[in-house]
Design a protein around this motif. Structure first.
Motif, short mmCIF file in Angstrom:
data_model
loop_
_atom_site.label_atom_id
_atom_site.label_comp_id
_atom_site.label_asym_id
_atom_site.label_seq_id
_atom_site.Cartn_x
_atom_site.Cartn_y
_atom_site.Cartn_z
N TRP A 235 0.75 -0.89 -0.04
CA TRP A 235 0.58 0.02 -0.25
C TRP A 235 1.25 1.09 0.27
O TRP A 235 0.04 2.09 -0.48
N VAL A 236 2.06 1.46 0.64
CA VAL A 236 3.23 2.43 0.75
C VAL A 236 3.25 2.45 -0.61
O VAL A 236 3.09 3.67 -0.96
N ASP A 237 4.07 1.46 -1.40
CA ASP A 237 4.15 1.72 -2.16
C ASP A 237 3.71 2.37 -4.03
O ASP A 237 3.77 2.78 -3.95
N ALA A 238 2.39 1.37 -3.43
CA ALA A 238 0.95 1.98 -4.48
C ALA A 238 0.74 3.23 -4.02
O ALA A 238 0.30 4.33 -4.99
N GLU A 239 0.73 3.89 -3.17
CA GLU A 239 0.25 5.03 -3.10
C GLU A 239 1.69 6.19 -3.74
O GLU A 239 1.01 7.28 -4.07
N LYS A 240 2.53 6.14 -3.41
CA LYS A 240 4.11 6.45 -3.47
C LYS A 240 4.16 6.46 -5.55
O LYS A 240 4.59 7.08 -6.07
N GLY A 241 3.48 5.43 -5.49
CA GLY A 241 3.67 5.57 -7.50
C GLY A 241 5.51 4.37 -7.15
O GLY A 241 5.68 4.43 -8.48
N ILE A 242 6.00 4.90 -6.87
CA ILE A 242 7.84 3.90 -6.66
C ILE A 242 7.65 2.68 -5.13
O ILE A 242 7.33 2.96 -4.01
N PRO A 243 8.45 1.98 -5.78
CA PRO A 243 8.69 0.85 -4.62
C PRO A 243 9.83 1.80 -3.98
O PRO A 243 10.28 1.76 -3.99
N ALA A 244 10.13 1.41 -2.41
CA ALA A 244 10.88 1.55 -1.41
C ALA A 244 11.65 1.11 -1.16
O ALA A 244 10.92 -0.52 -1.84
N TYR A 245 13.08 0.73 -0.87
CA TYR A 245 14.13 -0.13 -1.24
C TYR A 245 15.21 -0.10 0.50
O TYR A 245 14.46 0.65 1.21
N GLN A 246 15.73 -1.41 0.66
CA GLN A 246 15.98 -1.92 1.64
C GLN A 246 16.93 -1.09 2.04
O GLN A 246 17.58 -0.22 1.38
N PRO A 247 17.29 -0.58 3.01
CA PRO A 247 18.87 -0.04 2.98
C PRO A 247 19.95 -0.71 2.28
O PRO A 247 20.19 -1.89 2.13
N ALA A 248 20.92 0.28 1.85
CA ALA A 248 22.37 -0.31 1.17
C ALA A 248 22.74 -1.44 1.62
O ALA A 248 23.41 -1.88 2.58
N TYR A 249 23.64 -2.16 1.08
CA TYR A 249 24.34 -3.84 1.44
C TYR A 249 25.91 -3.33 1.82
O TYR A 249 26.79 -2.58 0.73
N ASN A 250 25.97 -4.54 2.46
CA ASN A 250 27.11 -4.69 3.04
C ASN A 250 27.62 -3.31 3.33
O ASN A 250 29.16 -3.22 2.61
N THR A 251 27.49 -3.12 4.29
CA THR A 251 28.04 -1.82 4.65
C THR A 251 28.29 -1.93 6.12
O THR A 251 27.33 -2.46 7.19
N LEU A 252 29.39 -2.47 6.81
CA LEU A 252 29.28 -1.89 8.14
C LEU A 252 29.60 -1.53 9.07
O LEU A 252 30.02 -0.60 8.91
N LYS A 253 29.14 -1.95 10.22
CA LYS A 253 28.93 -1.46 11.51
C LYS A 253 29.33 -1.59 12.91
O LYS A 253 29.98 -0.86 13.22
N GLY A 254 30.22 -3.10 12.65
CA GLY A 254 30.87 -3.64 13.16
C GLY A 254 30.41 -4.68 14.21
O GLY A 254 29.11 -4.16 14.70
N GLY A 255 30.91 -5.53 14.51
CA GLY A 255 30.27 -6.95 15.05
C GLY A 255 28.82 -7.77 14.44
O GLY A 255 28.48 -8.82 14.46
N GLU A 256 29.77 -7.60 13.36
CA GLU A 256 29.08 -8.66 11.98
C GLU A 256 29.80 -10.09 12.33
O GLU A 256 30.52 -10.13 12.45
N ALA A 257 28.63 -10.64 11.75
CA ALA A 257 28.97 -12.46 11.63
C ALA A 257 30.76 -12.63 10.68
O ALA A 257 30.34 -11.20 9.52
N GLN A 258 30.95 -13.57 10.62
CA GLN A 258 32.11 -13.11 9.49
C GLN A 258 32.05 -13.25 8.15
O GLN A 258 32.52 -12.94 7.26
N PHE A 259 30.72 -14.12 8.32
CA PHE A 259 30.59 -14.62 6.57
C PHE A 259 30.30 -12.91 5.65
O PHE A 259 29.79 -12.51 4.60
N MET A 260 29.47 -11.47 6.63
CA MET A 260 29.34 -10.75 6.30
C MET A 260 30.33 -9.85 6.48
O MET A 260 30.14 -9.30 5.25
N VAL A 261 31.51 -9.85 6.62
CA VAL A 261 32.17 -9.67 6.29
C VAL A 261 33.35 -10.17 5.40
O VAL A 261 33.61 -9.65 4.52
#
Length: 368
Positions: A235-261
């Protein structure tokens, strides 16, 4: 074929990744527990009205002097134009065996799939590395959305294209699928009987991880909550006419599992960064998981038989269980090759680890 575990023992997955929403989001781009939708407020348009093929060499790997390369495009069954790189051995003659190469999930043809394609072209095959629909240089709106159906079709469209090339033997076509496109490749080969052999390297089953989380850890209650959030996001996307996107991928903030690193070290450094890749600091649409969550793509894996499957996975990959369970479900002939000491992303681009000799002998034997 028999299962080949080069380590001499059948080791379990080396660790159980944190299934917290933020971690899963970065790791898969769409896993079920990744969707803290209420916290996501930004959106991206990624507008693309026509195919624009870059004529410059903008790969993450060096150009081979043993291979002829050209940019090509073709349409899939849904009318979406796909962009691809066609690699051919220099001075080749006659009709050759050919390979369609796709993946990883969230990558582009300038990354891992292109490296596999160029290397196999050096070894005598005509190869095609393509951008899936809605990503990279391929067409489709909105940008950066995935579909288990359309992306399976993308592989068959690549087979269409290869079969129309005058120097390709239509009866000698195989597929290589990497990471999330390993599962797509198996799904495509189950239905597309033109393909004679398939390799799934460092495989993910994207429908499984999106619907059940890593190591099938998502509860029915969590699944229901995620589907409720995704449904309302429409509904949010339909109302705005464009899809919302997830946060940017593969940016590290610290403490992530090794596979994310490991993902960060491939997608966000000079090793594998590419600005068009979803995983290189871009993102999938929030609602991308919807079509994956009730569509298991490996339901008919046994129907690939009697055509052979080669699974390749790293001993220390967090994703290893995907190949092990797919191997168990597949019918003969099949083989599971475990690479000692390797993690998931080692099989993206580490040419001293990727078993190219094995890939070559596998396709030479099965694309006679």
């Amino acid at each position: 074929m028999n299962k080949n575990n080069e380590t001499g023992s059948h080791l379990p997955c080396q660790h159980k990744p944190d299934v917290a929403r933020r971690n899963l989001l970065k790791a898969t781009g769409a896993s079920i527990a990744a969707l803290g939708i209420s916290a996501i407020t930004t959106s991206q348009s990624f507008a693309q009205s026509s195919i624009q093929l870059n004529s410059n060499w903008d790969k993450t790997f060096a150009k081979s002097d043993k291979v002829d390369h050209k940019k090509v495009s073709f349409k899939n069954r849904y009318g979406i134009t796909l962009a691809a790189d066609l690699y051919q051995p220099k001075n080749a003659s006659g009709k050759l065996a050919a390979l369609a190469v796709g993946g990883p999930f969230g990558a582009v043809k300038e990354q891992s799939s292109g490296l596999y394609a160029q290397t196999m072209a050096e070894r005598g095959f005509i190869t095609l590395a393509f951008d899936p629909s809605y990503t990279g240089e391929s067409g489709g709106e909105p940008r950066n959305v995935a579909s288990p159906d359309i992306n399976t079709e993308d592989f068959s469209a690549a087979i269409d294209f290869l079969g129309l090339q005058p120097n390709v033997d239509r009866e000698r076509i195989g597929i290589i699928g990497i990471c999330g496109w390993g599962g797509m490749a198996l799904n495509a080969v189950a239905v597309d009987k033109r393909v004679k052999a398939v390799v799934a390297s460092t495989m993910y089953d994207m429908t499984r991880v999106m619907s059940k989380g890593y190591n099938d850890s998502v509860t029915p209650e969590q699944r229901t909550q995620t589907l409720q959030q995704l449904s309302r996001q429409r509904w949010v996307d339909a109302e705005k006419g464009i899809p919302a996107y997830q946060p940017a991928y593969n940016t590290l903030k610290g403490g992530e599992a090794q596979f994310m690193v490991d993902y960060h070290e491939y997608y966000m450094t000079a090793r594998g960064y590419h600005p068009r890749a979803v995983n290189s600091g871009n993102a999938w649409t929030i609602t991308t998981p919807l079509s994956f969550m009730n569509m298991p793509i490996l339901t008919y894996i046994a129907e690939i038989s009697p055509r052979p499957i080669l699974f390749i996975h790293g001993e220390k990959a967090h994703s290893r269980y995907f190949s092990e369970t797919a191997y168990a479900a597949a019918a003969e002939p099949k083989e599971l090759m475990i690479i000692p000491g390797a993690n998931h992303t080692d099989l993206y681009d580490q040419v001293n680890i990727i078993p190219f000799d094995k890939l070559t002998s596998f396709f030479q034997a099965n694309l006679k």
